[in-house]
Scaffold this active site. Structure first.
Site, PDB file in Angstrom:
ATOM      1  N   GLY A   1       0.792  -1.230   0.000  1.00 54.03           N
ATOM      2  CA  GLY A   1       0.000   0.000   0.000  1.00 54.03           C
ATOM      3  C   GLY A   1       0.820   1.272   0.000  1.00 54.03           C
ATOM      4  N   LEU A   2       0.898   1.925  -1.153  1.00 54.94           N
ATOM      5  CA  LEU A   2       1.525   3.241  -1.257  1.00 54.94           C
ATOM      6  C   LEU A   2       0.511   4.272  -1.763  1.00 54.94           C
ATOM      7  CD1 LEU A   2       4.108   5.059  -1.220  1.00 54.94           C
ATOM      8  CD2 LEU A   2       4.498   4.341  -3.593  1.00 54.94           C
TER       9      LEU A   2
ATOM     10  N   SER B   1       0.764   9.844  -8.405  1.00 54.82           N
ATOM     11  CA  SER B   1       2.179  10.088  -8.707  1.00 54.82           C
ATOM     12  C   SER B   1       2.841  10.939  -7.620  1.00 54.82           C
ATOM     13  CB  SER B   1       2.301  10.799 -10.059  1.00 54.82           C
ATOM     14  OG  SER B   1       1.763   9.992 -11.090  1.00 54.82           O
TER      15      SER B   1
ATOM     16  N   THR C   1      -3.606  -3.896  -5.196  1.00 54.46           N
ATOM     17  CA  THR C   1      -3.783  -5.286  -5.607  1.00 54.46           C
ATOM     18  C   THR C   1      -3.872  -6.138  -4.351  1.00 54.46           C
ATOM     19  OG1 THR C   1      -2.491  -4.834  -7.594  1.00 54.46           O
ATOM     20  CG2 THR C   1      -2.840  -7.133  -7.043  1.00 54.46           C
TER      21      THR C   1
ATOM     22  N   GLN D   1      -7.221  -5.066 -34.674  1.00 50.48           N
ATOM     23  CA  GLN D   1      -7.411  -4.618 -36.056  1.00 50.48           C
ATOM     24  C   GLN D   1      -7.280  -5.781 -37.041  1.00 50.48           C
ATOM     25  OE1 GLN D   1      -8.333  -1.547 -36.351  1.00 50.48           O
ATOM     26  NE2 GLN D   1      -8.488  -1.374 -38.578  1.00 50.48           N
TER      27      GLN D   1
ATOM     28  N   GLY E   1     -10.293  -7.771 -37.094  1.00 43.41           N
ATOM     29  CA  GLY E   1     -11.466  -7.073 -37.632  1.00 43.41           C
ATOM     30  C   GLY E   1     -12.627  -7.131 -36.662  1.00 43.41           C
ATOM     31  N   GLY E   2     -13.810  -7.359 -37.173  1.00 42.81           N
ATOM     32  CA  GLY E   2     -15.016  -7.395 -36.333  1.00 42.81           C
ATOM     33  C   GLY E   2     -14.942  -8.447 -35.247  1.00 42.81           C
TER      34      GLY E   2
ATOM     35  N   GLU F   1       2.260   1.293 -11.254  1.00 39.67           N
ATOM     36  CA  GLU F   1       3.651   1.409 -10.783  1.00 39.67           C
ATOM     37  C   GLU F   1       4.403   2.535 -11.490  1.00 39.67           C
ATOM     38  OE1 GLU F   1       5.839  -2.033  -9.681  1.00 39.67           O
ATOM     39  OE2 GLU F   1       4.053  -3.275  -9.680  1.00 39.67           O
TER      40      GLU F   1
ATOM     41  N   THR G   1       3.120   5.969 -14.114  1.00 41.17           N
ATOM     42  CA  THR G   1       2.621   6.152 -15.477  1.00 41.17           C
ATOM     43  C   THR G   1       3.776   6.307 -16.472  1.00 41.17           C
ATOM     44  OG1 THR G   1       2.582   8.552 -15.216  1.00 41.17           O
ATOM     45  CG2 THR G   1       0.560   7.363 -14.612  1.00 41.17           C
TER      46      THR G   1
END
Length: 381
Positions: free
Chosen positions: A126-127, A134, A160, A338, A341-342, A365, A367
């Site tokens: 826990g931070l 940040s 987590t 991509q 596709g669909g 952890e 950005t």
């Protein structure tokens, strides 16, 4: 400095074991766990039986005593099938267990590491707080000394295993905001009065990895639970995060490789205009870019892991690996969708989940923007 990254027999064996486990015990349940947001706690006890919950923990404390090369290999192989399980495995190993391993005294190591390494206990770290992502140096969660105890008050978020974790390492402010050496790390066990799990986040991806608040309401812990000296908590956290960033790079690599695996297979099977779509330059060039970027990200990750193994400074290398690999994971997963596709937009195929899971790697952890700050600071020294 010459670096040798060829896989030795132990690394190959570890990769094979992790791959087999992922395909046998994780793959059949991936979408079910994702849809229901079920955190499969029992699975981590089974991973513990294989030595994967204490990869870096020395054998004398019940761990596997392996190196960071084996560790990133395991995370990659698990994440190649499911990012959620890879994320939880990484957070347990590198953050909670890693913090106690690096900064715990002998008594603390002997008390906590064996149960964490076996998977009988699940770790949390826990931070982060709601208002200080940040800007971790401005945390509001406070610990005040009272005799030979500390009283902790405040909330940690985006944790987590915030609800399910049995052993949590918590960084709380013990000095004035924004002052040097103003935070201290403590081990808090589940069941301690005043310590509870809060809101569970409903996330875009990584949905089978539990992310929740940890709430401290006049939570009392003994001074014996303090990790290191008073005021060292933030410095310790930065060192833990260096290793954690290698974890996220490995997690990113696994997701990217999983997306590429799926895209390669589909491009050979899917026919348009009487030929497989892999024959078309528009598709084959995407696959070439994906494979090249993954190879580059893997070299950066192995370089950081190699330096970590040799106890060399690797803040810059870890940040570079995390930054580049996480962005590659997003690009690779996007291109995989991509190519499908669909079909790539449906939950009948795996790439939409790789796409959703990949985004967290650019956020968790530190950005991508924070990684650029770290890298810039290092190269400008």
């Amino acid at each position: 400095m010459y670096m040798e990254f060829s896989r030795d027999e132990i690394t190959q064996q570890v990769a094979h074991t992790a791959r087999d486990f992922a395909h046998q015990y994780i793959k059949p349940h991936v979408m079910e766990w994702d849809e229901t947001q079920e955190f499969p706690r029992q699975l981590f006890k089974e991973l513990g039986n294989l030595g994967m919950m204490g990869v870096l923990v020395p054998e004398e404390y019940g761990g596997s005593g392996l190196s960071y090369i084996e560790y990133v290999t395991i995370i990659q192989e698990i994440a190649r099938v499911c990012g959620s399980i890879g994320l939880s495995l990484a957070a347990h190993n590198s953050l909670c267990t890693g913090h106690i391993l690096a900064f715990g005294n002998e008594e603390q190591k002997r008390k906590y590491l064996p149960c964490l390494a076996s998977g009988q206990s699940l770790g949390a770290w826990g931070l982060t707080e709601a208002g200080t992502g940040s800007d971790a140096g401005n945390m509001r969660c406070v610990a005040v000394k009272d005799g030979d105890e500390w009283v902790i008050n405040g909330t940690k978020c985006w944790i987590t295993h915030g609800r399910s974790g049995d052993i949590a390492v918590v960084i709380a402010r013990t000095g004035e905001p924004r002052t040097k050496d103003n935070a201290t790390a403590f081990v808090v066990e589940r069941g301690t009065k005043g310590f509870s799990g809060g809101k569970k986040e409903n996330k875009l991806g990584m949905r089978a990895s539990e992310t929740a608040e940890m709430i401290f309401d006049n939570c009392r812990v003994s001074d014996a639970n303090r990790l290191g000296k008073v005021g060292e908590g933030f410095k310790q956290s930065l060192k833990v995060l260096d290793g954690g960033r290698i974890s996220i790079a490995a997690l990113s690599l696994g997701i990217a490789k999983g997306a590429l695996d799926a895209a390669l297979q589909y491009s050979k099977e899917r026919h348009q205009f009487d030929q497989p779509i892999s024959n078309f330059q528009g598709i084959s060039f995407k696959l070439a870019d994906m494979a090249t970027e993954i190879a580059a990200a893997e070299l950066l990750t192995l370089q950081a892991a190699d330096k970590k193994n040799k106890h060399l400074p690797m803040t810059k290398e870890a940040a570079m690996a995390k930054y580049y690999a996480s962005e590659v994971a997003v690009r690779t997963a996007t291109d995989a969708v991509q190519i499908f596709g669909g079909y790539g937009y449906t939950k009948d195929f795996p790439v939409e989940k790789f796409y959703r899971d990949s985004k967290l790697c650019t956020i968790g952890e530190g950005t991508s923007e924070i990684q650029k700050l770290v890298i810039a600071r290092e190269v400008l020294k």
